[in-house]
Each structure stands twice: as structure tokens, then as C-alpha cells.
Design an enzyme around this catalytic site. Sequence first.
Site, PDB file in Angstrom:
ATOM      1  N   LYS A 178     -10.875  -2.881  12.165  1.00 11.81           N
ATOM      2  CA  LYS A 178      -9.660  -2.467  12.883  1.00 11.81           C
ATOM      3  C   LYS A 178      -9.661  -3.038  14.304  1.00 11.81           C
ATOM      4  O   LYS A 178      -8.624  -3.477  14.810  1.00 11.81           O
ATOM      5  CB  LYS A 178      -9.542  -0.936  12.908  1.00 11.81           C
ATOM      6  CG  LYS A 178      -9.157  -0.327  11.561  1.00 11.81           C
ATOM      7  CD  LYS A 178      -7.756  -0.740  11.122  1.00 11.81           C
ATOM      8  CE  LYS A 178      -7.347  -0.153   9.792  1.00 11.81           C
ATOM      9  NZ  LYS A 178      -6.071  -0.680   9.290  1.00 11.81           N
ATOM     10  N   ASP A 201       2.225  -1.884  -4.355  1.00 12.40           N
ATOM     11  CA  ASP A 201       0.819  -1.479  -4.335  1.00 12.40           C
ATOM     12  C   ASP A 201       0.099  -2.264  -5.421  1.00 12.40           C
ATOM     13  O   ASP A 201       0.744  -2.926  -6.238  1.00 12.40           O
ATOM     14  CB  ASP A 201       0.689   0.046  -4.563  1.00 12.40           C
ATOM     15  CG  ASP A 201      -0.543   0.611  -3.864  1.00 12.40           C
ATOM     16  OD1 ASP A 201      -1.656   0.106  -4.125  1.00 12.40           O
ATOM     17  OD2 ASP A 201      -0.391   1.530  -3.040  1.00 12.40           O
ATOM     18  N   ILE A 202      -1.225  -2.170  -5.401  1.00  9.72           N
ATOM     19  CA  ILE A 202      -2.026  -2.927  -6.372  1.00  9.72           C
ATOM     20  C   ILE A 202      -1.820  -2.400  -7.802  1.00  9.72           C
ATOM     21  O   ILE A 202      -1.979  -3.115  -8.769  1.00  9.72           O
ATOM     22  CB  ILE A 202      -3.528  -2.898  -5.978  1.00  9.72           C
ATOM     23  CG1 ILE A 202      -4.402  -3.790  -6.849  1.00  9.72           C
ATOM     24  CG2 ILE A 202      -4.090  -1.491  -5.956  1.00  9.72           C
ATOM     25  CD1 ILE A 202      -4.601  -5.148  -6.291  1.00  9.72           C
ATOM     26  N   ARG A 203      -1.454  -1.093  -7.905  1.00  7.56           N
ATOM     27  CA  ARG A 203      -1.179  -0.481  -9.205  1.00  7.56           C
ATOM     28  C   ARG A 203       0.013   0.451  -9.072  1.00  7.56           C
ATOM     29  O   ARG A 203       0.337   0.877  -7.967  1.00  7.56           O
ATOM     30  CB  ARG A 203      -2.380   0.372  -9.658  1.00  7.56           C
ATOM     31  CG  ARG A 203      -3.497  -0.416 -10.302  1.00  7.56           C
ATOM     32  CD  ARG A 203      -4.603   0.533 -10.784  1.00  7.56           C
ATOM     33  NE  ARG A 203      -5.262   1.207  -9.664  1.00  7.56           N
ATOM     34  CZ  ARG A 203      -6.293   0.713  -8.996  1.00  7.56           C
ATOM     35  NH1 ARG A 203      -6.806  -0.445  -9.342  1.00  7.56           N
ATOM     36  NH2 ARG A 203      -6.824   1.370  -7.989  1.00  7.56           N
ATOM     37  N   GLY A 221       0.840  -1.211   0.000  1.00  8.78           N
ATOM     38  CA  GLY A 221       0.000   0.000   0.000  1.00  8.78           C
ATOM     39  C   GLY A 221       0.867   1.250   0.000  1.00  8.78           C
ATOM     40  O   GLY A 221       0.543   2.261   0.630  1.00  8.78           O
ATOM     41  N   TYR A 237     -15.319  -0.360   8.903  1.00 10.15           N
ATOM     42  CA  TYR A 237     -13.898  -0.058   9.059  1.00 10.15           C
ATOM     43  C   TYR A 237     -13.470  -0.221  10.526  1.00 10.15           C
ATOM     44  O   TYR A 237     -12.467  -0.883  10.827  1.00 10.15           O
ATOM     45  CB  TYR A 237     -13.666   1.380   8.581  1.00 10.15           C
ATOM     46  CG  TYR A 237     -12.271   1.913   8.739  1.00 10.15           C
ATOM     47  CD1 TYR A 237     -11.207   1.377   8.023  1.00 10.15           C
ATOM     48  CD2 TYR A 237     -12.018   3.005   9.573  1.00 10.15           C
ATOM     49  CE1 TYR A 237      -9.933   1.897   8.158  1.00 10.15           C
ATOM     50  CE2 TYR A 237     -10.758   3.530   9.702  1.00 10.15           C
ATOM     51  CZ  TYR A 237      -9.709   2.977   8.990  1.00 10.15           C
ATOM     52  OH  TYR A 237      -8.460   3.502   9.122  1.00 10.15           O
ATOM     53  N   GLY A 277      -0.539   4.925  -1.210  1.00  9.73           N
ATOM     54  CA  GLY A 277      -1.655   5.584  -0.529  1.00  9.73           C
ATOM     55  C   GLY A 277      -1.209   6.823   0.231  1.00  9.73           C
ATOM     56  O   GLY A 277      -0.051   7.240   0.161  1.00  9.73           O
ATOM     57  N   GLN A 278      -2.152   7.408   0.988  1.00 10.95           N
ATOM     58  CA  GLN A 278      -1.879   8.677   1.688  1.00 10.95           C
ATOM     59  C   GLN A 278      -0.721   8.535   2.680  1.00 10.95           C
ATOM     60  O   GLN A 278       0.193   9.354   2.694  1.00 10.95           O
ATOM     61  CB  GLN A 278      -3.138   9.149   2.431  1.00 10.95           C
ATOM     62  CG  GLN A 278      -2.979  10.559   3.012  1.00 10.95           C
ATOM     63  CD  GLN A 278      -3.952  10.853   4.147  1.00 10.95           C
ATOM     64  OE1 GLN A 278      -4.634   9.960   4.657  1.00 10.95           O
ATOM     65  NE2 GLN A 278      -4.026  12.103   4.544  1.00 10.95           N
TER      66      GLN A 278
HETATM   67  N1  SER Z   1      -8.820   8.875   8.713  1.00 13.21           N
HETATM   68  C1  SER Z   1      -9.542   7.647   8.867  1.00 13.21           C
HETATM   69  C2  SER Z   1     -10.906   7.747   8.330  1.00 13.21           C
HETATM   70  O1  SER Z   1     -11.459   8.830   8.368  1.00 13.21           O
HETATM   71  C3  SER Z   1      -9.598   7.271  10.318  1.00 13.21           C
HETATM   72  O2  SER Z   1      -8.690   6.253  10.557  1.00 13.21           O
HETATM   73  O3  SER Z   1     -11.457   6.782   7.925  1.00 13.21           O
END
Ligand code: SER
Length: 313
Positions: A147, A35-37, A9, A143, A12-13
Site C-alpha cells: 500500500k 470480480d474474479i468470480r 473487486g 500488505y 468484496g467487503q
Molecule cells: N482492515 C485492513 C486489514 O486489517 C486494514 O486495511 O488488513
Amino acid sequence: MTTKILIIGACGQIGTELTTKLRSIYGNDNVIASDIRKLNSDIVNNGIFEVVNALDYNQIEHLIEKYQITDVYLMAALLSATAEKNPAFAWDLNMNSLFHVLNLAKAGKIKKIFWPSSIAVFGPTTPRNNTPQYTIMEPSTVYGISKQTGERWCEYYHNQYGVDVRSIRYPGLISWTTEPGGGTTDYAVDIYHKALENGTFECFLSEDTKLPMMYMDDAIRATVEIMQANADDVKIRSSYNLSGISFTPAEIANEIKKHIPDFTISYKPDFRQKIADSWPASIDDSSARKDWGWRHEFEMDSMTKVMLENLRK
Ligand code: SER
């Protein structure tokens, strides 16, 4: 033994800035970005890059053997808002990528894992202010559920199999290099872009929605520091609370107005308001401060200055 790192990953950000930082510390030859791409050209072009699907155990195992990887940073995930739109895939990606890496460590193929958790592990029944390390956790988003479950498995693999896995509950992260993708805290990045582009911003959260946030440099430093800490000092093997700054959309808008006096903000809360309302407003991170010496540096004013200066360039 040389530290050889695989970042899953990496485009990503967080992955983008983490890859750049780890390459500067450990050397380009010792950090494999994947990463995937092929998304972010700097990450792809400035060092070793491999295309990998975080859900493909064999691909990850192959890379680990090919490069003799010791440490894996698993940054691939679907964030809170995107996960609500695709719950089954979010669960699959967020959980099974973690199991792959935990099982590779259990099998003795890697030495150390970094896996990010989030303030999303908390829920509407959690105390909102100065949320403790150990408290009620009833996350209400896919999410958050993924987690929290991941945290339980990390601790389990550490206790049962001796896996050296380290984790931080990131707050909302703010940076100017890569835009975030699909989180509830994303407004706090977008607001800077829109302030400079249009002088106005429509916020998808209400003006008084206070959330825990952090400037990316602090988050990257925390990640490096927990991974470099002595194993004995990392006492919590689920995930550490981590705190930087907490603010509302109105407060960050006022900070931006100090630099762009004509800036205006309006509020149009959408489905993400409910997610934000279920999360803490501020976090007690005294365990991280005590166990491995965590200190944040950036406040809202210093972060705003750096964000606007860099985005202006
Ligand atoms: N920044 C994340 C979100 O907003 C929180 O882990 O999903």
C-alpha cells in the site's frame, strides 16, 4: 460526459456496498461490477456484472472500451493477514493491478481512479496516537509495504502524467452485509456475529489493542465524496488519512454488553497481534476535513446499535 464506472473487486467487503451505493447514484446502466468470480448474488444479479482478473491488463482494457468507462474503482487486494501467508502473490496482485489501472489512465483511456490505501502503511516507528498525515512510515507487513509503494506510484503518476487518482487510507471497516476477508481488524465484525450466535467471542487480539475503525456507511460516503470533489481540492495524491472511531476489543465488548448483558469475551492473541501492534491507535485526518470537507458520523454506540439491529433480522 456521462460517468461510466467500473468496479474491480465488486464482491468484496467494501466492493459490495460501494457497488450498491454507486448504482443508486449513477444508475444501474452506468456502473459495471466485476470480480474474479460471481460471488455475491445481489451484485451479480442487480446490474451489469463481468468476470475479470485484476491482473489481466487486456481484460480490463477490453471492459473499458466495451462500456466506455470513465472512472475505475480498484478494490481487489489481499488484506494484511492473508498477505502474510502468501507474500509473493499479495505483492503481485496489490501492485500490478494498480499499475494496470494507472497505465490505462496514463494512456488516456480512463479519466479518474479510486484506489484504497490503508492504516497499514504505518509501522512500528510511526507515532501511534493521532498519527499525522506526514510522518515516519516503515510498514512491516507485505500488505503495508504494497500500500505504501502504491501511494508513491499514485502520486508519481499524478505529478508526471497528470493522472487523476484519488485515495484514502481506510481504517478497519465494520459492516453487516458482507464479511471481511483476511484483515487484522476483522475481529470487530466477527464479534457482532458471535455475540448474537453464541453470546461469547474469542478475540485474536489482546483486550487493550486500540485500532482506528470506521462504520462502512461512513467509509462509502468518504469514497463517493473524494471522487466527487473538485480536482483542485484533492491536494494530496498519495492518500488521505481518514478517521472515524478508535477502540479496543474490551471497549467494543462493553458496548455490546449494553445490548446483550450476558455477552462474554476471552482473548487468545495470534500472529495478527504483532500486525496490530505495528499500526496506529488513532489517526489525525485534518487534511481530509480541510481539503474536501470530510466528517464522520458513526460513533461506537450508534454503530453497535445498527450492527446488532441488522444482524438480528
Ligand atoms: N482492515 C485492513 C486489514 O486489517 C486494514 O486495511 O488488513
